[in-house]
Design an enzyme around this catalytic site. Sequence first.
Site, PDB file in Angstrom:
ATOM      1  N   HIS A   1       0.820  -1.222   0.000  1.00 50.35           N
ATOM      2  CA  HIS A   1       0.000   0.000   0.000  1.00 50.35           C
ATOM      3  C   HIS A   1       0.854   1.273   0.000  1.00 50.35           C
ATOM      4  O   HIS A   1       0.319   2.377   0.013  1.00 50.35           O
ATOM      5  CB  HIS A   1      -0.925   0.038   1.222  1.00 50.35           C
ATOM      6  CG  HIS A   1      -1.881  -1.109   1.282  1.00 50.35           C
ATOM      7  ND1 HIS A   1      -2.655  -1.482   0.205  1.00 50.35           N
ATOM      8  CD2 HIS A   1      -2.192  -1.975   2.292  1.00 50.35           C
ATOM      9  CE1 HIS A   1      -3.393  -2.534   0.551  1.00 50.35           C
ATOM     10  NE2 HIS A   1      -3.123  -2.849   1.798  1.00 50.35           N
TER      11      HIS A   1
ATOM     12  N   ASP B   1      -2.874 -11.170  -1.576  1.00 50.06           N
ATOM     13  CA  ASP B   1      -3.361 -10.615  -0.313  1.00 50.06           C
ATOM     14  C   ASP B   1      -4.807 -10.154  -0.579  1.00 50.06           C
ATOM     15  O   ASP B   1      -5.165  -9.850  -1.712  1.00 50.06           O
ATOM     16  CB  ASP B   1      -2.481  -9.406   0.054  1.00 50.06           C
ATOM     17  CG  ASP B   1      -2.770  -8.854   1.441  1.00 50.06           C
ATOM     18  OD1 ASP B   1      -2.048  -9.227   2.382  1.00 50.06           O
ATOM     19  OD2 ASP B   1      -3.712  -8.045   1.588  1.00 50.06           O
TER      20      ASP B   1
ATOM     21  N   HIS C   1      -6.180  -7.494   0.138  1.00 52.23           N
ATOM     22  CA  HIS C   1      -6.269  -6.058  -0.169  1.00 52.23           C
ATOM     23  C   HIS C   1      -5.579  -5.756  -1.504  1.00 52.23           C
ATOM     24  O   HIS C   1      -4.529  -6.344  -1.783  1.00 52.23           O
ATOM     25  CB  HIS C   1      -5.618  -5.245   0.963  1.00 52.23           C
ATOM     26  CG  HIS C   1      -6.239  -5.500   2.294  1.00 52.23           C
ATOM     27  ND1 HIS C   1      -5.687  -6.366   3.211  1.00 52.23           N
ATOM     28  CD2 HIS C   1      -7.385  -5.034   2.839  1.00 52.23           C
ATOM     29  CE1 HIS C   1      -6.472  -6.406   4.291  1.00 52.23           C
ATOM     30  NE2 HIS C   1      -7.514  -5.613   4.089  1.00 52.23           N
TER      31      HIS C   1
ATOM     32  N   ASP D   1      -4.950 -13.074   4.739  1.00 55.13           N
ATOM     33  CA  ASP D   1      -6.193 -12.382   5.125  1.00 55.13           C
ATOM     34  C   ASP D   1      -7.347 -12.704   4.176  1.00 55.13           C
ATOM     35  O   ASP D   1      -8.416 -12.103   4.264  1.00 55.13           O
ATOM     36  CB  ASP D   1      -5.971 -10.856   5.255  1.00 55.13           C
ATOM     37  CG  ASP D   1      -5.121 -10.267   4.158  1.00 55.13           C
ATOM     38  OD1 ASP D   1      -4.893 -10.950   3.147  1.00 55.13           O
ATOM     39  OD2 ASP D   1      -4.689  -9.102   4.305  1.00 55.13           O
TER      40      ASP D   1
HETATM   41 ZN   LIG Z   1      -3.925  -7.439   3.362  1.00 55.94          ZN
END
Ligand SMILES: [Zn+2]
Length: 306
Positions: A126, A163, A165, A240
């Site tokens: 990120h 992941d 995200h 996750d």
């Molecule tokens: Zn994540």
Amino acid sequence: MVQESKKTMIAFSEEYILQLPEKHPFPIQKYKLIPEKLLEDNVIKLDNFFAPQKIDLSIVELTHSKDYINRLINLELSYQEIRKIGFPLSKELIDRELIITQGTLDCCFFAMKNDISFNIAGGTHHAYRDSGSGFCILNDIAVATNYLLKNSYVQKVLIVDLDVHQGNGNAKIFEHNENVFTFSMHGEKNFPLKKEVSNLDIPLPDKTSDKIYLELLKENLPKIINDFKPDFIFYISGVDILEGDKFGRISVSKEGCQLRDRYVFETAKKYNLPVTVVMGGGYSKDINQIVDAHCNTYKVAKSIFQ
Ligand SMILES: [Zn+2]
């Protein structure tokens, strides 16, 4: 002639483990528990580990702006910038990030030699050129990729980001770089709210199950490799995606997660591509579940690469 035996190298430093305020949502203890469990379960030996040093800032500057790096190092980020990152900023935290980033870069060279390597941390996808966010301060994969490309150690890099995200930082950093392919499968309603455009995004609806998840992965990964023809793979193996994760919104089972890892590793092996694995997230309520799930990635890799 005796063939040199291949050994998986794993980046880990005591400094990966940092004191965070009580009730901080980031499960930083996992960085202590994972290496312990891998040793306890005899998945790896002590000599598989190496302790990276802090990365040279001139390497970081190939990816992040000098202004951001300077303000970060001097602990001069604004309150809003620190809030976006989500960690209380300290010298130790910055040092930790610099060590983790070097860990990912070192891992690349081990992977080129030994097919696969792991960083017990990393996957800070990120982080943008000028800012951090979502527990990510420096983008380890982007830093390593830019260094490897600039020095012609590799020509074409594929980032497989599984992941939960979206890999928004990598998508943005490499949006105009035709030597990097960003592939992200992620919860469509998960953070970040505003997604960037990867080379291939597969947004997944809430509660996506094993079957759909694995079908999509198997449909797309070989196609990307055949079309893009990378010579190096980064794999963000966030756990996750698991059902019951505090942040993740999709519902992959533990077995499904292992099948995901297996498929990525078998594909990398089939195409003879070196792969560096970074951990990404995992936020199940029970820390043991997080640790088990991450350790399974190492176990699956061992069963394929040994
Ligand atoms: Zn994540």
